[in-house]
Design an enzyme around this catalytic site. Structure first.
Site, PDB file in Angstrom:
ATOM      1  CG  HIS A   1      22.999  16.179  42.935  1.00  0.00           C
ATOM      2  ND1 HIS A   1      22.591  14.989  42.371  1.00  0.00           N
ATOM      3  CD2 HIS A   1      22.264  17.145  42.340  1.00  0.00           C
ATOM      4  CE1 HIS A   1      21.640  15.226  41.492  1.00  0.00           C
ATOM      5  NE2 HIS A   1      21.409  16.534  41.454  1.00  0.00           N
TER       6      HIS A   1
ATOM      7  CG  ASN B   1      25.707  11.692  26.987  1.00  0.00           C
ATOM      8  OD1 ASN B   1      26.280  12.004  25.952  1.00  0.00           O
ATOM      9  ND2 ASN B   1      25.567  10.433  27.371  1.00  0.00           N
TER      10      ASN B   1
ATOM     11  N   GLY C   1      21.230  13.470  25.489  1.00  0.00           N
ATOM     12  CA  GLY C   1      21.077  12.056  25.831  1.00  0.00           C
ATOM     13  C   GLY C   1      21.354  11.736  27.288  1.00  0.00           C
TER      14      GLY C   1
ATOM     15  CB  THR D   1      19.442   8.516  31.022  1.00  0.00           C
ATOM     16  OG1 THR D   1      20.682   7.876  31.345  1.00  0.00           O
ATOM     17  CG2 THR D   1      19.200   8.440  29.522  1.00  0.00           C
TER      18      THR D   1
ATOM     19  CG  HIS E   1      25.117  12.927  40.329  1.00  0.00           C
ATOM     20  ND1 HIS E   1      24.907  12.852  41.700  1.00  0.00           N
ATOM     21  CD2 HIS E   1      26.463  13.035  40.159  1.00  0.00           C
ATOM     22  CE1 HIS E   1      26.077  12.942  42.331  1.00  0.00           C
ATOM     23  NE2 HIS E   1      27.034  13.040  41.416  1.00  0.00           N
TER      24      HIS E   1
ATOM     25  CG  HIS F   1      27.339  10.672  34.419  1.00  0.00           C
ATOM     26  ND1 HIS F   1      26.126  11.269  34.651  1.00  0.00           N
ATOM     27  CD2 HIS F   1      27.195   9.974  33.268  1.00  0.00           C
ATOM     28  CE1 HIS F   1      25.282  10.939  33.686  1.00  0.00           C
ATOM     29  NE2 HIS F   1      25.909  10.164  32.831  1.00  0.00           N
TER      30      HIS F   1
HETATM   31  P1  AMP Z   1      23.804   9.270  30.672  1.00  0.00           P
HETATM   32  O1  AMP Z   1      22.847   8.648  29.691  1.00  0.00           O
HETATM   33  O2  AMP Z   1      24.935  10.026  30.063  1.00  0.00           O
HETATM   34  O3  AMP Z   1      23.047  10.064  31.726  1.00  0.00           O
HETATM   35  O4  AMP Z   1      24.499   8.056  31.399  1.00  0.00           O
HETATM   36  C1  AMP Z   1      23.953   7.404  32.500  1.00  0.00           C
HETATM   37  C2  AMP Z   1      24.630   6.077  32.569  1.00  0.00           C
HETATM   38  O5  AMP Z   1      24.468   5.582  33.882  1.00  0.00           O
HETATM   39  C3  AMP Z   1      24.042   5.027  31.629  1.00  0.00           C
HETATM   40  O6  AMP Z   1      25.070   4.577  30.756  1.00  0.00           O
HETATM   41  C4  AMP Z   1      23.548   3.929  32.559  1.00  0.00           C
HETATM   42  O7  AMP Z   1      23.779   2.647  32.053  1.00  0.00           O
HETATM   43  C5  AMP Z   1      24.362   4.191  33.812  1.00  0.00           C
HETATM   44  N1  AMP Z   1      23.765   3.770  35.055  1.00  0.00           N
HETATM   45  C6  AMP Z   1      22.500   3.996  35.502  1.00  0.00           C
HETATM   46  N2  AMP Z   1      22.328   3.484  36.728  1.00  0.00           N
HETATM   47  C7  AMP Z   1      23.508   2.916  37.086  1.00  0.00           C
HETATM   48  C8  AMP Z   1      23.977   2.230  38.234  1.00  0.00           C
HETATM   49  N3  AMP Z   1      23.184   1.997  39.282  1.00  0.00           N
HETATM   50  N4  AMP Z   1      25.259   1.803  38.252  1.00  0.00           N
HETATM   51  C9  AMP Z   1      26.072   2.007  37.197  1.00  0.00           C
HETATM   52  N5  AMP Z   1      25.699   2.658  36.086  1.00  0.00           N
HETATM   53  C10 AMP Z   1      24.437   3.113  36.022  1.00  0.00           C
HETATM   54 ZN    ZN Z   2      23.119  13.078  42.714  1.00  0.00          ZN
END
Ligand code: AMP
Ligand code: ZN
Length: 112
Positions: free
Chosen positions: A45, A86, A92, A94, A97, A99
């Site tokens: 994390h 992001n 942006g 959301t 963690h 990624h």
């Molecule tokens: P960000 O807005 O860059 O933080 O991207 C977060 C992404 O995680 C979004 O595109 C969501 O659709 C995706 N997301 C959220 N929850 C899950 C989940 N349980 N499994 C797969 N993708 C997810």
């Molecule tokens: Zn995490």
């Protein structure tokens, strides 16, 4: 543990891993913004890019390499794709963690 990606990493929220190595795994984004939309996620994390430290340099490299191989495995290596991280509210982000998004399978336009 209230972090969805930590739950997926720990296996408590079952989700198919498309690929993984010791440090990083790849899943399908649940709300795809393109025909191919993958997420490359460290098991560890880390809140965001803003929390990344010099000792995470290798981890970031592994994320980029796994993104590349996942794009190739998804069949979009030749036609091209976009890698996005992001960071924070204005960026942006959301899910708090770190990624990396792998987006492709259609022509991607501006960065809007
Ligand atoms: P960000 O807005 O860059 O933080 O991207 C977060 C992404 O995680 C979004 O595109 C969501 O659709 C995706 N997301 C959220 N929850 C899950 C989940 N349980 N499994 C797969 N993708 C997810
Ligand atoms: Zn995490």
């Amino acid at each position: 543990m209230n972090c969805i990606f930590c739950k997926i990493a720990a296996g408590t929220t079952p989700t198919d891993f498309l690929a993984y190595d010791d440090n990083v795994f790849v899943i399908h984004d649940v709300n795809p913004q393109a025909p191919v939309h993958l997420l490359v996620i460290p098991f560890q994390h880390i809140q965001s890019m803003d929390e990344v430290a010099p000792h995470d340099a290798e981890l970031l490299g592994r994320m980029a390499l796994l993104a590349k191989s996942a794009a190739t495995a998804a069949g979009i290596g030749d036609q091209g794709y976009r890698l996005v991280i992001n960071c924070g509210e204005d960026g942006g982000q959301t899910v708090g963690h770190l990624h990396m998004h792998v987006l492709g399978g259609r022509q991607l336009l501006g960065l809007g």
